[in-house]
Design a protein around this motif. Sequence first.
Motif, PDB file in Angstrom:
ATOM      1  N   THR A   9     -11.246  18.070 -10.964  1.00 50.22           N
ATOM      2  CA  THR A   9     -10.117  17.735 -10.091  1.00 50.22           C
ATOM      3  C   THR A   9     -10.430  16.480  -9.285  1.00 50.22           C
ATOM      4  O   THR A   9      -9.615  15.550  -9.215  1.00 50.22           O
ATOM      5  CB  THR A   9      -9.820  18.922  -9.138  1.00 50.22           C
ATOM      6  OG1 THR A   9      -9.658  20.079  -9.936  1.00 50.22           O
ATOM      7  CG2 THR A   9      -8.571  18.675  -8.323  1.00 50.22           C
ATOM      8  N   LEU A  10     -11.612  16.440  -8.689  1.00 47.11           N
ATOM      9  CA  LEU A  10     -11.965  15.260  -7.875  1.00 47.11           C
ATOM     10  C   LEU A  10     -12.107  14.014  -8.757  1.00 47.11           C
ATOM     11  O   LEU A  10     -11.720  12.906  -8.351  1.00 47.11           O
ATOM     12  CB  LEU A  10     -13.257  15.542  -7.092  1.00 47.11           C
ATOM     13  CG  LEU A  10     -13.665  14.522  -6.027  1.00 47.11           C
ATOM     14  CD1 LEU A  10     -12.510  14.158  -5.092  1.00 47.11           C
ATOM     15  CD2 LEU A  10     -14.847  15.049  -5.191  1.00 47.11           C
ATOM     16  N   GLN A  11     -12.579  14.191  -9.975  1.00 51.83           N
ATOM     17  CA  GLN A  11     -12.665  13.023 -10.872  1.00 51.83           C
ATOM     18  C   GLN A  11     -11.273  12.470 -11.204  1.00 51.83           C
ATOM     19  O   GLN A  11     -11.095  11.263 -11.327  1.00 51.83           O
ATOM     20  CB  GLN A  11     -13.398  13.404 -12.169  1.00 51.83           C
ATOM     21  CG  GLN A  11     -14.886  13.599 -11.963  1.00 51.83           C
ATOM     22  CD  GLN A  11     -15.624  13.595 -13.298  1.00 51.83           C
ATOM     23  OE1 GLN A  11     -15.809  12.557 -13.894  1.00 51.83           O
ATOM     24  NE2 GLN A  11     -16.041  14.767 -13.746  1.00 51.83           N
ATOM     25  N   GLN A  12     -10.292  13.355 -11.314  1.00 54.06           N
ATOM     26  CA  GLN A  12      -8.904  12.890 -11.544  1.00 54.06           C
ATOM     27  C   GLN A  12      -8.398  12.112 -10.329  1.00 54.06           C
ATOM     28  O   GLN A  12      -7.716  11.095 -10.461  1.00 54.06           O
ATOM     29  CB  GLN A  12      -7.970  14.092 -11.803  1.00 54.06           C
ATOM     30  CG  GLN A  12      -8.088  14.678 -13.196  1.00 54.06           C
ATOM     31  CD  GLN A  12      -7.924  13.616 -14.291  1.00 54.06           C
ATOM     32  OE1 GLN A  12      -7.057  12.738 -14.211  1.00 54.06           O
ATOM     33  NE2 GLN A  12      -8.790  13.664 -15.293  1.00 54.06           N
ATOM     34  N   VAL A  13      -8.740  12.593  -9.128  1.00 53.60           N
ATOM     35  CA  VAL A  13      -8.357  11.887  -7.889  1.00 53.60           C
ATOM     36  C   VAL A  13      -8.969  10.487  -7.902  1.00 53.60           C
ATOM     37  O   VAL A  13      -8.295   9.489  -7.604  1.00 53.60           O
ATOM     38  CB  VAL A  13      -8.840  12.681  -6.646  1.00 53.60           C
ATOM     39  CG1 VAL A  13      -8.684  11.855  -5.375  1.00 53.60           C
ATOM     40  CG2 VAL A  13      -8.105  14.002  -6.531  1.00 53.60           C
ATOM     41  N   HIS A  14     -10.242  10.399  -8.259  1.00 51.31           N
ATOM     42  CA  HIS A  14     -10.919   9.093  -8.319  1.00 51.31           C
ATOM     43  C   HIS A  14     -10.187   8.158  -9.275  1.00 51.31           C
ATOM     44  O   HIS A  14      -9.989   6.986  -8.975  1.00 51.31           O
ATOM     45  CB  HIS A  14     -12.370   9.257  -8.804  1.00 51.31           C
ATOM     46  CG  HIS A  14     -13.256   9.941  -7.814  1.00 51.31           C
ATOM     47  ND1 HIS A  14     -14.507  10.399  -8.135  1.00 51.31           N
ATOM     48  CD2 HIS A  14     -13.079  10.246  -6.504  1.00 51.31           C
ATOM     49  CE1 HIS A  14     -15.060  10.946  -7.065  1.00 51.31           C
ATOM     50  NE2 HIS A  14     -14.216  10.869  -6.070  1.00 51.31           N
ATOM     51  N   LYS A  15      -9.804   8.699 -10.426  1.00 53.95           N
ATOM     52  CA  LYS A  15      -9.113   7.869 -11.438  1.00 53.95           C
ATOM     53  C   LYS A  15      -7.835   7.293 -10.865  1.00 53.95           C
ATOM     54  O   LYS A  15      -7.543   6.104 -11.012  1.00 53.95           O
ATOM     55  CB  LYS A  15      -8.794   8.725 -12.667  1.00 53.95           C
ATOM     56  CG  LYS A  15      -9.594   8.278 -13.845  1.00 53.95           C
ATOM     57  CD  LYS A  15      -9.192   8.834 -15.168  1.00 53.95           C
ATOM     58  CE  LYS A  15     -10.417   8.687 -16.057  1.00 53.95           C
ATOM     59  NZ  LYS A  15     -10.841   9.925 -16.648  1.00 53.95           N
TER      60      LYS A  15
END
Length: 275
Positions: A174-180
Motif C-alpha cells: 500500500t505504501l509503495q503505491q502511495v510512493h508511486k
Amino acid sequence: MSIQQSFITLSDGNVIPQLGLGVWQATQEQAANAVSEAIKSGYRHVDTASVYENEDGVGIGIKQSGIAREEVFVTTKVWNPEQGFDKATAALDASLERLQLSYVDLLLIHWPAPKMDLYVDTWKALIAAKKQGKVRSIGVSNFNQEHLVRLIDETGVKPALNQIELHPFLQQNTLQQVHKKLVIETQAWSPLGQGKALSHPTIIAIAEKHGKSAAQVIIRWHLQQGRIVIPKSVTPSRIQENFDVFDFSLDLNDLEGIALMDECHRFGPDPLLFP
Ligand SMILES: NC(=O)c1ccc[n+]([C@@H]2O[C@H](COP(=O)([O-])OP(=O)(O)OC[C@H]3O[C@@H](n4cnc5c(N)ncnc54)[C@H](OP(=O)(O)O)[C@@H]3O)[C@@H](O)[C@H]2O)c1
C-alpha cells in the motif's frame, strides 16, 4: 574497472546507485573496514545515520578505499532528538564533520516522531541545507502517507525517497503505491529481514534453482521491483556476495512465491508510535 550495477534517477534529477551498503550496528572500526571493502567490491552507496555512532568510521572507510569522494553516494540521517529547524541544521554540520565531508548526497529525517510534531520544521532545515549545498538530495524515513502529504502541502517540496522497513515478511504494497502516485522512490531497510528471511524455504528453493545464495535472491527481488536497497554486512565475503546480483533474474514464479511470504510482520517499531 567497469562495474556492473544499476541506478535510479530521483525526482530532483540526482542519480542514486540502486544497491548500497547499510552500516547500522557496525562499530566505527567495522564500518570503516566494511565501507572500504564494499567500495573495492564495486559499491558506490553507503547508508549511515548520526544515531549509528559510526559516521567517523564511514568517513575513514571512504578515505581508505582511495576512491574520489564524488564517486560515492553517502546518506546520513537526522535523529529524533535532533529534530526542529536549528537542531537539525546543527546536527547536519556535526555529521559532516564526523564524516569528514563537505556535503552528503542524501539527508533523511530518520523517523516522523509524530508525538514530537517537529518533522515539518525539520524538513524546512533540510530544504535550507540543500539550497546551501550541504546536501544534494533530501528525503525521509519511516513516514506514512499522512506525513508525506503534510510535508508536501506545507512546504511544496517532496522527499526524493522514503526509506522504510521492507522485506519479504513486510512487503508494504500500500505504501509503495502511495510512493508511486507521489513520485517518491522506495528505499528498503532491513531488506533481508535482519537476516531472518534467509532461511525461509521459499527463498532457499529459489536460490537453489538459480545457483545463487538466499541473500542474493532477496536483493535481486528488491532490485527487480524497482526499489533502492541497502543490505548490511560487516563480513567481507557477504559484502561481495550481496553485490554479485546483476547477472541473473527472478522469473514470475519466483516473484509470486516471494509475494506469498508477506505476513505484515515488522522487526522495527511502528512509525506512528515511535518514539
Ligand atoms: N531508517 C531506519 O529506520 C533504518 C532501520 C534499520 C536499518 N536501516 C538501514 O538498513 C540497513 C540494513 O538493515 P539491517 O542492518 O537492519 O538488516 P539486513 O540488511 O536486513 O540484515 C543484516 C543482517 O544480515 C546478515 N547478512 C548480510 N548479508 C548476508 C549474507 N549474504 N548471508 C548471510 N547473512 C547476511 C548480517 O550479518 P553480518 O553483518 O554479521 O555479516 C546482519 O546480521 C541498516 O544497516 C541501516 O543502514 C535503517
